[in-house]
Design a protein around this motif. Structure first.
Motif, mmCIF file in Angstrom:
data_model
loop_
_atom_site.group_PDB
_atom_site.id
_atom_site.type_symbol
_atom_site.label_atom_id
_atom_site.label_comp_id
_atom_site.label_asym_id
_atom_site.label_seq_id
_atom_site.Cartn_x
_atom_site.Cartn_y
_atom_site.Cartn_z
ATOM 1 N N UNK A 1 0.855 -1.186 0.000
ATOM 2 C CA UNK A 1 0.000 0.000 0.000
ATOM 3 C C UNK A 1 0.890 1.236 0.000
ATOM 4 N N UNK A 2 0.624 2.138 -0.907
ATOM 5 C CA UNK A 2 1.451 3.335 -0.988
ATOM 6 C C UNK A 2 0.571 4.561 -1.226
ATOM 7 N N UNK B 1 2.469 16.079 -4.099
ATOM 8 C CA UNK B 1 2.492 16.560 -5.484
ATOM 9 C C UNK B 1 1.593 15.714 -6.392
ATOM 10 N N UNK B 2 1.707 14.397 -6.269
ATOM 11 C CA UNK B 2 0.898 13.506 -7.093
ATOM 12 C C UNK B 2 -0.579 13.642 -6.747
ATOM 13 N N UNK C 1 -6.534 17.443 -12.113
ATOM 14 C CA UNK C 1 -7.008 16.774 -13.329
ATOM 15 C C UNK C 1 -8.513 16.496 -13.240
ATOM 16 N N UNK C 2 -8.961 15.963 -12.102
ATOM 17 C CA UNK C 2 -10.378 15.640 -11.937
ATOM 18 C C UNK C 2 -11.249 16.894 -11.961
ATOM 19 N N UNK C 3 -10.747 17.960 -11.376
ATOM 20 C CA UNK C 3 -11.516 19.203 -11.339
ATOM 21 C C UNK C 3 -11.575 19.858 -12.713
ATOM 22 N N UNK C 4 -10.447 19.862 -13.441
ATOM 23 C CA UNK C 4 -10.377 20.552 -14.732
ATOM 24 C C UNK C 4 -11.095 19.792 -15.845
ATOM 25 N N UNK D 1 -12.160 14.606 -0.654
ATOM 26 C CA UNK D 1 -11.044 13.673 -0.837
ATOM 27 C C UNK D 1 -9.903 14.061 0.098
ATOM 28 N N UNK D 2 -9.517 13.155 0.968
ATOM 29 C CA UNK D 2 -8.470 13.436 1.948
ATOM 30 C C UNK D 2 -7.144 12.766 1.614
ATOM 31 N N UNK D 3 -7.179 11.680 0.863
ATOM 32 C CA UNK D 3 -5.950 10.963 0.515
ATOM 33 C C UNK D 3 -6.241 9.997 -0.625
ATOM 34 N N UNK D 4 -5.178 9.603 -1.317
ATOM 35 C CA UNK D 4 -5.277 8.622 -2.399
ATOM 36 C C UNK D 4 -4.119 7.644 -2.225
ATOM 37 N N UNK D 5 -4.373 6.370 -2.491
ATOM 38 C CA UNK D 5 -3.291 5.387 -2.392
ATOM 39 C C UNK D 5 -3.484 4.287 -3.430
#
Length: 220
Positions: A149-150, A155-156, A163-166, A175-179
């Motif tokens: 799990x990472x 930055x990423x 990207x999702x917003x544009x 959204x608080x985190x992505x892994x």
């Protein structure tokens, strides 16, 4: 209320002028009522004696390790449970139930239309099951183990949100985190078994990890 020598901690006689243990004057005595309070600092259970700072620090460090370990276990268990439910939905080709496991960000890409997202998931499940059918057979059973799990770097994470917003005009405030979660998969069907790998992108929304996407290595 008992009196104890402030130098050695020995119990003093009520009318004694000197400590019978070390000979100190009773002027240094401490009074203790054993109710949990004392005129000294942190009480160790022996009146008039203090717990060494090193012991306090060690206990605090041990507690911190336990808290971190519990946090990791809870985090992993939440992801594992969601992934397990996803594979059950895949085997049953149940897109409607799988929608409940998916990120709201993904749902917004489908204009909040759960039926459209369910249709997409069922088409994806059908594709993977066809691959398994060709390689192993029908009615597969899938077991898995989380390999890695990472969490996305700042930055990423920011790049994905932008990207999702544009491009999709998606509200990402929840959204608080992505892994990424890499899994080793074992697939059994019709008496045959093979192994492959899969990868989930998961998004943390309102305290829960939800699935944004899944890819499986079909070369097995």
């Amino acid at each position: 209320m008992s009196r104890f020598c402030g130098k050695c901690g020995a119990k003093l006689p009520d009318d004694g002028a000197f400590c019978p243990s070390c000979g100190s004057k009773v002027d240094n005595a401490q009074e203790t009522d054993f109710s949990g309070s004392s005129s000294g600092n942190i009480n160790s259970g022996v009146p008039g004696r203090r717990i060494p700072f090193a012991m306090i620090a060690a206990a605090a460090a041990a507690l911190l390790v336990i808290i971190i370990a519990v946090s990791v276990i809870v985090n992993s268990t939440g992801s594992k449970g969601t992934i397990g439910k996803y594979f059950k939905c895949m085997i049953k080709e149940d897109g409607e139930k799988a929608v409940k496991l998916m990120s709201n960000v993904l749902l917004e890409k489908y204009d909040d239309d759960e039926d459209d997202l369910a249709d997409f998931l069922e088409a994806e499940f059908e594709y993977y099951l066809d691959v398994i059918d060709d390689e192993l057979g029908r009615d597969p059973k899938i077991s898995f183990k989380i390999k890695k799990e990472k969490e996305y770097s700042d930055r990423k994470f920011e790049d994905l949100m932008e990207y999702l917003e544009d491009y999709y005009d998606i509200d990402t405030r929840d959204v608080k985190a992505v892994k990424t979660v890499s899994v080793d998969m074992t697939i059994k069907a019709e008496g045959r078994k093979d192994e492959t790998e899969g990868e989930f992108i998961m998004i943390k929304e309102r305290g829960k990890w939800r699935i944004f996407s899944f890819t499986m290595d079909t070369d097995f």
